[in-house]
Design a protein around this motif. Structure first.
Motif, PDB file in Angstrom:
ATOM      1  N   ILE A 119      -3.701  -6.019   6.335  1.00  0.00           N
ATOM      2  CA  ILE A 119      -4.901  -6.790   6.013  1.00  0.00           C
ATOM      3  C   ILE A 119      -4.965  -7.093   4.523  1.00  0.00           C
ATOM      4  O   ILE A 119      -5.283  -8.210   4.120  1.00  0.00           O
ATOM      5  N   THR A 120      -4.642  -6.095   3.700  1.00  0.00           N
ATOM      6  CA  THR A 120      -4.681  -6.308   2.253  1.00  0.00           C
ATOM      7  C   THR A 120      -3.748  -5.337   1.545  1.00  0.00           C
ATOM      8  O   THR A 120      -3.592  -4.191   1.961  1.00  0.00           O
ATOM      9  N   GLU A 121      -3.119  -5.820   0.485  1.00  0.00           N
ATOM     10  CA  GLU A 121      -2.310  -4.957  -0.378  1.00  0.00           C
ATOM     11  C   GLU A 121      -3.264  -4.217  -1.298  1.00  0.00           C
ATOM     12  O   GLU A 121      -4.067  -4.838  -1.993  1.00  0.00           O
ATOM     13  N   ASP A 122      -3.185  -2.923  -1.291  1.00  0.00           N
ATOM     14  CA  ASP A 122      -4.070  -2.096  -2.103  1.00  0.00           C
ATOM     15  C   ASP A 122      -3.259  -0.922  -2.628  1.00  0.00           C
ATOM     16  O   ASP A 122      -2.479  -0.332  -1.883  1.00  0.00           O
ATOM     17  N   TYR A 123      -3.435  -0.601  -3.904  1.00  0.00           N
ATOM     18  CA  TYR A 123      -2.627   0.471  -4.479  1.00  0.00           C
ATOM     19  C   TYR A 123      -2.884   1.804  -3.791  1.00  0.00           C
ATOM     20  O   TYR A 123      -1.964   2.605  -3.586  1.00  0.00           O
ATOM     21  N   THR A 124      -4.119   2.048  -3.378  1.00  0.00           N
ATOM     22  CA  THR A 124      -4.441   3.302  -2.698  1.00  0.00           C
ATOM     23  C   THR A 124      -3.752   3.367  -1.341  1.00  0.00           C
ATOM     24  O   THR A 124      -3.218   4.419  -0.960  1.00  0.00           O
ATOM     25  N   PHE A 125      -3.743   2.278  -0.614  1.00  0.00           N
ATOM     26  CA  PHE A 125      -3.098   2.261   0.708  1.00  0.00           C
ATOM     27  C   PHE A 125      -1.596   2.532   0.575  1.00  0.00           C
ATOM     28  O   PHE A 125      -1.012   3.254   1.374  1.00  0.00           O
ATOM     29  N   ASN A 126      -0.975   1.925  -0.430  1.00  0.00           N
ATOM     30  CA  ASN A 126       0.450   2.166  -0.653  1.00  0.00           C
ATOM     31  C   ASN A 126       0.706   3.622  -1.036  1.00  0.00           C
ATOM     32  O   ASN A 126       1.682   4.224  -0.595  1.00  0.00           O
ATOM     33  N   HIS A 127      -0.177   4.166  -1.836  1.00  0.00           N
ATOM     34  CA  HIS A 127      -0.040   5.575  -2.223  1.00  0.00           C
ATOM     35  C   HIS A 127      -0.152   6.472  -0.985  1.00  0.00           C
ATOM     36  O   HIS A 127       0.658   7.394  -0.796  1.00  0.00           O
ATOM     37  N   ILE A 128      -1.120   6.203  -0.148  1.00  0.00           N
ATOM     38  CA  ILE A 128      -1.287   6.982   1.086  1.00  0.00           C
ATOM     39  C   ILE A 128      -0.043   6.855   1.954  1.00  0.00           C
ATOM     40  O   ILE A 128       0.433   7.847   2.527  1.00  0.00           O
ATOM     41  N   LYS A 129       0.504   5.662   2.037  1.00  0.00           N
ATOM     42  CA  LYS A 129       1.724   5.465   2.819  1.00  0.00           C
ATOM     43  C   LYS A 129       2.847   6.351   2.282  1.00  0.00           C
ATOM     44  O   LYS A 129       3.570   7.000   3.057  1.00  0.00           O
ATOM     45  N   GLY A 130       2.994   6.403   0.973  1.00  0.00           N
ATOM     46  CA  GLY A 130       4.015   7.262   0.371  1.00  0.00           C
ATOM     47  C   GLY A 130       3.800   8.723   0.712  1.00  0.00           C
ATOM     48  O   GLY A 130       4.748   9.451   1.047  1.00  0.00           O
ATOM     49  N   ILE A 131       2.560   9.168   0.650  1.00  0.00           N
ATOM     50  CA  ILE A 131       2.230  10.556   0.971  1.00  0.00           C
ATOM     51  C   ILE A 131       2.588  10.874   2.424  1.00  0.00           C
ATOM     52  O   ILE A 131       3.159  11.926   2.724  1.00  0.00           O
ATOM     53  N   ILE A 132       2.259   9.974   3.315  1.00  0.00           N
ATOM     54  CA  ILE A 132       2.546  10.170   4.743  1.00  0.00           C
ATOM     55  C   ILE A 132       4.051  10.233   4.982  1.00  0.00           C
ATOM     56  O   ILE A 132       4.550  11.137   5.673  1.00  0.00           O
ATOM     57  N   LEU A 133       4.785   9.285   4.421  1.00  0.00           N
ATOM     58  CA  LEU A 133       6.239   9.267   4.598  1.00  0.00           C
ATOM     59  C   LEU A 133       6.888  10.528   4.022  1.00  0.00           C
ATOM     60  O   LEU A 133       7.819  11.086   4.613  1.00  0.00           O
ATOM     61  N   ALA A 134       6.374  10.970   2.875  1.00  0.00           N
ATOM     62  CA  ALA A 134       6.912  12.174   2.240  1.00  0.00           C
ATOM     63  C   ALA A 134       6.714  13.397   3.126  1.00  0.00           C
ATOM     64  O   ALA A 134       7.650  14.182   3.343  1.00  0.00           O
ATOM     65  N   LYS A 135       5.509  13.545   3.654  1.00  0.00           N
ATOM     66  CA  LYS A 135       5.248  14.704   4.513  1.00  0.00           C
ATOM     67  C   LYS A 135       6.088  14.630   5.789  1.00  0.00           C
ATOM     68  O   LYS A 135       6.614  15.646   6.254  1.00  0.00           O
ATOM     69  N   LYS A 136       6.215  13.446   6.317  1.00  0.00           N
ATOM     70  CA  LYS A 136       7.001  13.268   7.542  1.00  0.00           C
ATOM     71  C   LYS A 136       8.441  13.749   7.327  1.00  0.00           C
ATOM     72  O   LYS A 136       9.019  14.415   8.189  1.00  0.00           O
ATOM     73  N   MET A 137       9.017  13.450   6.173  1.00  0.00           N
ATOM     74  CA  MET A 137      10.388  13.873   5.883  1.00  0.00           C
ATOM     75  C   MET A 137      10.464  15.383   5.680  1.00  0.00           C
ATOM     76  O   MET A 137      11.404  16.021   6.173  1.00  0.00           O
ATOM     77  N   ARG A 138       9.511  15.954   4.972  1.00  0.00           N
ATOM     78  CA  ARG A 138       9.515  17.413   4.776  1.00  0.00           C
ATOM     79  C   ARG A 138       9.413  18.141   6.119  1.00  0.00           C
ATOM     80  O   ARG A 138      10.122  19.116   6.362  1.00  0.00           O
ATOM     81  N   VAL A 139       8.541  17.666   6.983  1.00  0.00           N
ATOM     82  CA  VAL A 139       8.381  18.279   8.307  1.00  0.00           C
ATOM     83  C   VAL A 139       9.666  18.120   9.113  1.00  0.00           C
ATOM     84  O   VAL A 139      10.095  19.056   9.807  1.00  0.00           O
ATOM     85  N   TYR A 140      10.299  16.968   9.012  1.00  0.00           N
ATOM     86  CA  TYR A 140      11.565  16.738   9.713  1.00  0.00           C
ATOM     87  C   TYR A 140      12.603  17.785   9.290  1.00  0.00           C
ATOM     88  O   TYR A 140      13.291  18.372  10.131  1.00  0.00           O
TER      89      TYR A 140
END
Length: 186
Positions: free
Chosen positions: A40-61
Motif C-alpha cells: 500500500i505504501t513504502e514506509d521506513y518503519t514497515f521496511n524495518h519491521i520486515k527486516g526484523i521479521i526476516l532476521a528472526k525467521k533465519m535465526r529460528v531456522y
C-alpha cells in the motif's frame, strides 16, 4: 477480520505484522501482513519491521534445523546469502526512506552478528568464531563480519554529516565485532 474493514490502511496490516511477530511468534503471517502494508505504501518503519521479521525467521531456522543444515551445508550457505540480501534490502530501504533511522543500521549489525553466533553455537560449537573465520567452509562469516564493519562505518558517516552522536553504539558494536574476531593469528 479488522483488515477487511481497513483494507487500504497500511497501519492495520503493520499492526497485525507486529502482533504475529511479537505475540504469536508466527513469522510467516507477520511477513505476509507487512508485505501487504508495503504494497500500500513504502514506509521506513514497515521496511524495518520486515527486516526484523526476516532476521528472526533465519535465526529460528538455524536453531530448529541443525541436522538438516549439517547434512546440506552448501545449500545452507546459499540460503545465508539469499536471506542476507532480503534483510539488507529491507534495512537499507528503511534507511533510504529515513536517513536518520540509525536503528536500521544497528538492526542490520545485530542480524549479521547474531547469524554468525547462531551458526557457531548450533552448527560448530567446538570451534570459536575466530577459528571459523580462518576456515574455507565458513568463509561467508568473513563477509558477514566485513558487512558489520561497513555498517559501523556508515553510522560514523551519518553521525558526522548529520551532527549526531552514536559513539556508545559504535563502541558497543566495534567491541562485539572484535570479540568475535578474537586473535585470528592463533
Amino acid at each position: 477480520m479488522l483488515c477487511s474493514k481497513f483494507s487500504r490502511n497500511p497501519y492495520a496490516y503493520s499492526n497485525f505484522a507486529r502482533y504475529y511477530h511479537y505475540i504469536e511468534e508466527n513469522e510467516d503471517d507477520a511477513l505476509e501482513n507487512i508485505q501487504k502494508a508495503l504494497g500500500i505504501t513504502e514506509d521506513y518503519t514497515f521496511n524495518h519491521i520486515k527486516g526484523i521479521i526476516l532476521a528472526k525467521k533465519m535465526r529460528v531456522y538455524i536453531e530448529k534445523n541443525t541436522n538438516e543444515i549439517i547434512e546440506n551445508y552448501n545449500s545452507f550457505v546459499q540460503k545465508i546469502y539469499d536471506v542476507l540480501q532480503e534483510v539488507e534490502n529491507a534495512y537499507d530501504k528503511s534507511a533510504e526512506l529515513n536517513i536518520g533511522n540509525i536503528a536500521a543500521y544497528t538492526s542490520k549489525i545485530n542480524y549479521l552478528l547474531s547469524i554468525v553466533r547462531a551458526v557457531q553455537k548450533n552448527i560448530c560449537p567446538d570451534i570459536t568464531v575466530a577459528q571459523m573465520l580462518c576456515m574455507d567452509k565458513y568463509s561467508w562469516c568473513n563477509d558477514y563480519i566485513a558487512k558489520a564493519h561497513e555498517t559501523v562505518e556508515n553510522i560514523k558517516t551519518i553521525d558526522m554529516y548529520m551532527n549526531m552522536n552514536h559513539e556508545s553504539d559504535i563502541g558497543n558494536y566495534e567491541g562485539q565485532i572484535a570479540n568475535l574476531e578474537g586473535n585470528i593469528s592463533e
